[in-house]
Structure formats: structure tokens, C-alpha cells
Enzyme design. Structure first.
Site, PDB file in Angstrom:
ATOM      1  N   LYS A 193      -2.340  49.748   9.089  1.00 38.66           N
ATOM      2  CA  LYS A 193      -3.472  48.842   8.921  1.00 38.66           C
ATOM      3  C   LYS A 193      -3.922  48.702   7.466  1.00 38.66           C
ATOM      4  O   LYS A 193      -3.282  48.030   6.680  1.00 38.66           O
ATOM      5  CB  LYS A 193      -4.622  49.276   9.824  1.00 38.66           C
ATOM      6  CG  LYS A 193      -4.388  48.903  11.302  1.00 38.66           C
ATOM      7  CD  LYS A 193      -5.647  49.045  12.098  1.00 38.66           C
ATOM      8  CE  LYS A 193      -5.463  48.710  13.579  1.00 38.66           C
ATOM      9  NZ  LYS A 193      -5.308  47.295  13.853  1.00 38.66           N
ATOM     10  N   PHE A 209      -5.237  54.290  21.951  1.00 40.45           N
ATOM     11  CA  PHE A 209      -4.305  53.213  21.584  1.00 40.45           C
ATOM     12  C   PHE A 209      -3.444  53.692  20.433  1.00 40.45           C
ATOM     13  O   PHE A 209      -3.950  54.096  19.391  1.00 40.45           O
ATOM     14  CB  PHE A 209      -5.061  51.940  21.187  1.00 40.45           C
ATOM     15  CG  PHE A 209      -4.123  50.776  20.990  1.00 40.45           C
ATOM     16  CD1 PHE A 209      -3.671  50.042  22.075  1.00 40.45           C
ATOM     17  CD2 PHE A 209      -3.655  50.433  19.738  1.00 40.45           C
ATOM     18  CE1 PHE A 209      -2.771  48.987  21.916  1.00 40.45           C
ATOM     19  CE2 PHE A 209      -2.768  49.379  19.553  1.00 40.45           C
ATOM     20  CZ  PHE A 209      -2.322  48.650  20.654  1.00 40.45           C
ATOM     21  N   ASP A 218      -3.631  60.282  14.617  1.00 43.75           N
ATOM     22  CA  ASP A 218      -3.373  58.851  14.454  1.00 43.75           C
ATOM     23  C   ASP A 218      -4.573  58.256  13.704  1.00 43.75           C
ATOM     24  O   ASP A 218      -5.612  57.956  14.289  1.00 43.75           O
ATOM     25  CB  ASP A 218      -3.202  58.191  15.824  1.00 43.75           C
ATOM     26  CG  ASP A 218      -2.940  56.683  15.707  1.00 43.75           C
ATOM     27  OD1 ASP A 218      -3.253  56.102  14.639  1.00 43.75           O
ATOM     28  OD2 ASP A 218      -2.463  56.088  16.676  1.00 43.75           O
TER      29      ASP A 218
END
Ligand SMILES: Cc1ncc(COP(=O)(O)O)c(C=O)c1O
Length: 390
Positions: free
Chosen positions: A246, A132, A217
Site C-alpha cells: 500500500k 484481510f 501484516d
């Protein structure tokens, strides 16, 4: 969420998220309350984002002090919080050649990495199946989940998805024509999938041999969650690009694409930008988060708390595996009952996420205490007794 609010949501919001079952009004630490005063322990942390929990005194002070001084300046101008944060992030990579581009989200950080990779003169990308990387069209092209991709095809071409953790598949897919390989150190959304040890090291070697940019990532694994800053350090590698978001802003929108070595100098003026990226308020929030992590030694503590979570959850009936690192934890439950377990935990006053039918994902704030972990384990045990024995 009561019926009136559900109705309000449905009549105001697009249906992309579905109707939430909880409406939240305030939080303190990992405690959070709904509109009826029901208290929950938040073991999801805003999906791995509220690193210091809700309403952390240091973060609140930094944010409110900065709001009184300078809230936003655009990317035409320099400001101290942005410079300080960039310097800190570079220090955290351990590579003084690193240079930072600030944006607002994980998808944007990955979009920036994709654009950077085009400057190699190559267009092919390799990513992992089930990965993702975000939902914007570029990031979605990297994301290896057909259900999320299919309604939006055609996506960006030349992205090949290979099985995660499989070095031979990487060797076959990554060639001299590949611009970038993007990997999560642990696949979070896929259900906290940990690759075999040494996988990233092999990926690094393959990228070196083929002249491919290795993009890590670290949007979900980053900012200390797994017990080191970005999640790749245990494999002893240096990536070409790190993407984070995040937890970086501890709850305020902030992302970054950090390029290292040769990749650090690839963007030239006018090539990329965003209005809000690295705005002063988000940057001071991030500095408060990082300073607190350092002062409280959360990198080490996250490992200890993660190990405790694993120890207390593993023996529970219905649990077949507990995996992850530090405070990114995936609990694999039997008989595809993760959604039912998550719903019952919510009824008991614990917020978690069913990443899929088999895995409950936990990503609590670093302020979570041992006694809160024990309370969670007791509730998890009760829920599993009801579901699996009852
Ligand atoms: C590994 C990873 N990359 C990228 C993203 C996308 O981040 P955002 O939702 O901020 O765009 C996420 C979000 O869950 C993620 O887990």
C-alpha cells in the site's frame, strides 16, 4: 460517473469490482477531480496508499528523474534505489538482522511469508477471523472472511481462524505444530478493529513458546499511518516477519516481506521471486515517501490529526464510536447506515469507504490539513443531520 462512461466501463471491464460511481482524472494533495470538474476531498487516500497525496512535488521529481535513468532491470541485477530502500526499511525495523524481499502488492508479500513459513518444516497457520490478507489463493486462505473465501474453496488447508483480540483462543490454536501466526495490528478491512492493548505482546510470547513465526501484516497499518512505522511498535514486540505494501510506494505498486532474526536467512537462491518486485522507479518513490515522512515529522503529526478527527466526529448525531490510531480511523454509525453515509458524503464532495454496513473507514494522505479535517467534519455533521434527524 456519467452514463456514457458507465456504459464504457461495463462493456470493457470484468464485473469483479462492480461499476464505480466516480471517474477520476487528476489530483493535487488530498484534492481530486472527476471528469466533470467536480472536486472531492479524498479521505480514503487510494485505500491507505497515497501517503503524500496526489502529485507530490518530491515524489513526482524522484519518479520522473529515475524514469530517465533506469526504469526496470528484473531481479537478475542489483540497483541503487533497491539497496537504498532495503537499507532504510531495515533501519526502520530497528533490527539490523532484517532482510528484505521486494514484491508488488500486499497479497504477494503475504504469499512470500507463507512460503517462508513452509521452510520451518511445518504447515499449520493461525490467522484471525474477519482478517484481510489479500485475494490471491494463498493470501485468501489467510483472509478470515467467509464471503470472500467460500466461492473459491478449496483453499490452502491447515489455516485456523480465531477471534481477533482473544489471547486464550490464540493459546488454544497456536501449538508446536504451527508454522506461522499472522495478525494485523489493527484490522483495517474488517472495519478498523483495534485489539486490546498487549494482545500482540501475548501473541509474541505464545509464538516464542511454540516456535511459531509471528507475521505482522502491516500492509494497511504500516508506513507511519498509525503514528509509528509499522503499527506493532506500541506493544514493544519484534515480529519474525513484517509484510508491507500500500503506502510503501506512495501510489506506485510496491510491497515487501521483511524477515528478521532467524527468519531472515531462510530463503535460499531460487526459492522465490517476481519480475517487477522492487523495480527502481517504485523504490525511489518509496524513498521519497519515507524521507518526507521523516522531514515533516508525520509520525507525530498523524497522531495529532487522528486525535482531532476523533474529537470532531465523535459528538455527531448517528455516530456511536470513532476508533483507530493515527490516520487509520473507523467511524461506527448507527442503524447499519454506513453505505448511505458514504454515498451522501460523496455527493457532498468527500471520498470515504464504507468498510461494512456499520463502519466508515478513513485513511487520508498525511498531507491532510486541519482545515480540511474541519471541512470534512462539517460535511459529516450535515449528512448525519439529514439521515438521522431529517
Ligand atoms: C492488511 C492487508 N493485507 C493485505 C492486503 C492486500 O493487499 P493488496 O491489495 O495490495 O494485495 C490488504 C489490502 O487491503 C490489507 O489491508
Amino acid at each position: 460517473m456519467d452514463t456514457r462512461m458507465k456504459h464504457q466501463w461495463d462493456s470493457l471491464m470484468q464485473a469483479n469490482y462492480g461499476t464505480p460511481s466516480v471517474h477520476l482524472v487528476r489530483g493535487k494533495g488530498i484534492e481530486i477531480w472527476d471528469e466533470n470538474g467536480k472536486k472531492y476531498l479524498d479521505f480514503l487516500g487510494g485505500i491507505a496508499t497515497n501517503l503524500l497525496g496526489h502529485n507530490h512535488a518530491k515524489a513526482v521529481k524522484a519518479i520522473s528523474d529515475q524514469a530517465k535513468v533506469l526504469a526496470h532491470v528484473s531481479n537478475f541485477y542489483s540497483h541503487e534505489p533497491g539497496l537504498n530502500l532495503a537499507a532504510k526499511l531495515i533501519e526502520m525495523t530497528g533490527d539490523e538482522t532484517a532482510r528484505v524481499f521486494f514484491c508488488n502488492s500486499g497479497a504477494e508479500a503475504n504469499e512470500a511469508a507463507m512460503k517462508l513459513s513452509r521452510l520451518t518444516g511445518k504447515t499449520r497457520i493461525v490467522a484471525a477471523q474477519n482478517s484481510f490478507h489479500g485475494r490471491t489463493m494463498g493470501a485468501l486462505s489467510l483472509t478470515g472472511q467467509p464471503a470472500k473465501r467460500n466461492p473459491f474453496k478449496p483453499l490452502i488447508k491447515n489455516v485456523k481462524h480465531v477471534p481477533f483480540g482473544d489471547v486464550n483462543a490464540l493459546k488454544r490454536a497456536v501449538t508446536k505444530k504451527t508454522a506461522m501466526l499472522i495478525l494485523e495490528p489493527i484490522m483495517g478491512e474488517a472495519g478498523v478493529v483495534v485489539p486490546p492493548s498487549g494482545y500482540l505482546k501475548k501473541a509474541r510470547e505464545i509464538c516464542n513458546e511454540t516456535g511459531t513465526l509471528l507475521v505482522i501484516d502491516a500492509v494497511q497499518t504500516g508506513m507511519g499511518r498509525t503514528g509509528n512505522w509499522f503499527g506493532y511498535e506500541k506493544d514493544g514486540i519484534t515480529p519474525d516477519v513484517i509484510t508491507i505494501a500500500k503506502g510503501l510506494g506512495g501510489g506506485l505498486p510496491l510491497g515487501a516481506m521483511i524477515a528478521l532474526g532467524k527468519a531472515a536467512g531462510m530463503f535460499t537462491p531460487g526459492m522465490h521471486g517476481t519480475t517487477f518486485g522492487g523495480n527502481p522507479i517504485s523504490c525511489v518513490a518509496a524513498l521519497a515517501v519515507i524521507e518526507t515522512i521523516e522531514n515533516k515529522d508525520y509520525l507525530a503529526l498523524n497522531r495529532v490529526k487522528g486525535a482531532l478527527l476523533k474529537n470532531v466526529i465523535s459528538p455527531i448525531i448517528g455516530v456511536s464510536e470513532v476508533r483507530g490510531e493515527g490516520l487509520l480511523v473507523g467511524i461506527v454509525v448507527k442503524d447499519a447506515k454506513a453505505k448511505e453515509v458514504a454515498q451522501r458524503l460523496q455527493d457532498y464532495g468527500f471520498l470515504v469507504n464504507a468498510a461494512n454496513e456499520n463502519v466508515i473507514r478513513l485513511a487520508p494522505a498525511y498531507v491532510v490539513s486541519e482545515s480540511q479535517i474541519m471541512k470534512f467534519a462539517a460535511a459529516f455533521n450535515d449528512v448525519c443531520e439529514e439521515i438521522y434527524r431529517g
